[in-house]
Design an enzyme around this catalytic site. Structure first.
Site, mmCIF file in Angstrom:
data_model
loop_
_atom_site.group_PDB
_atom_site.id
_atom_site.type_symbol
_atom_site.label_atom_id
_atom_site.label_comp_id
_atom_site.label_asym_id
_atom_site.label_seq_id
_atom_site.Cartn_x
_atom_site.Cartn_y
_atom_site.Cartn_z
ATOM 1 N N SER A 92 38.072 31.053 49.597
ATOM 2 C CA SER A 92 37.030 31.831 49.971
ATOM 3 C C SER A 92 35.764 31.533 49.026
ATOM 4 O O SER A 92 34.526 31.994 49.495
ATOM 5 C CB SER A 92 37.543 33.116 49.244
ATOM 6 O OG SER A 92 37.474 33.169 47.882
ATOM 7 N N LYS A 132 34.945 35.683 42.855
ATOM 8 C CA LYS A 132 33.792 35.805 43.801
ATOM 9 C C LYS A 132 32.408 35.790 42.975
ATOM 10 O O LYS A 132 32.615 35.742 41.707
ATOM 11 C CB LYS A 132 34.006 37.302 44.374
ATOM 12 C CG LYS A 132 35.377 37.461 45.336
ATOM 13 C CD LYS A 132 34.942 36.771 46.569
ATOM 14 C CE LYS A 132 36.230 37.178 47.400
ATOM 15 N NZ LYS A 132 37.384 36.546 46.989
#
Length: 215
Positions: free
Chosen positions: A133, A170
């Protein structure tokens, strides 16, 4: 600051921006891709020229082993350890069980001795990255993310957070009514977290990266 050629200044500025944005420098491949070099070897030549001019220092054997040295244009000043000084002993965290602390003993698979000069500030542990990701930030599956424990983070910093029963890496951005956790891969969706959500807990910020196989 030592006078740089236009191309050297571009490389230096790219390194500086990467450290300001994510807490760690780019790889040679990332420099080459960003500035249109034919190969990572071309980026290496410019890095060595910058090192000869005394504005950066290179750590052998590490893809992100680039440190900005002192000067008005350097956002961080790194101090290299002298030979013989003790290295950092950092616990490596693998899979994290739901509801238990990241640094719980059962999550620590081993310890690594690391050169502290590889990191923008002192980390508390290494987290093994799972998934892609954050691929476009240069963080790949199997990499070891150096994490400094924090309860607050700035916009744009790469963070480690708990989200429900999961631990995620993230980029954090504040939005009206909450925060957004940004994936650096178009194949993954961003995650919006409402302000005050009991499912979210900030565990730390990224301060460096060790590519899988470098230790």
């Amino acid at each position: 600051m030592t006078k740089l050629t236009a191309r050297q200044q571009q490389v230096f500025d790219l390194i500086r921006r990467a450290i300001e944005r994510s807490g760690f420098p780019p790889t040679r491949a990332e420099i080459a891709a960003e500035l249109g070099f034919s190969s990572p070897n071309a980026a290496e030549e410019h890095l060595r020229a910058l090192a000869r001019k005394g504005v950066i220092e290179l750590a052998a054997g590490a893809s992100r082993g680039i440190r900005l040295l002192g000067g008005d244009d350097a956002p961080h000043q790194f101090t290299l350890p002298h030979a013989g000084l003790m290295q950092l002993s950092l616990p490596l965290v693998g899979r994290v069980a739901a509801g238990s602390p990241i640094l719980a003993q059962e999550h620590i698979s081993q310890h690594f001795a690391c050169d502290p000069a590889l990191f923008s500030s002192k980390p508390d542990y290494l987290l093994k990255v799972r998934g892609l990701s954050m691929r476009d930030a240069g963080i790949l599956d199997g990499d070891l993310l150096a994490v400094q424990k924090r309860t607050e983070a700035k916009d744009g910093q790469i963070i480690v957070a708990r989200l429900g029963d999961d631990v995620t890496v993230k980029r954090l951005m504040r939005r009206p009514g909450g925060i957004e956790l940004i994936a650096e891969n178009p194949d993954y969706e961003n995650i919006f977290v409402k302000a005050g959500s009991a499912d979210f807990a900030l565990e730390g910020i990224a301060v460096g990266l060790i590519r899988s196989g470098e230790l």
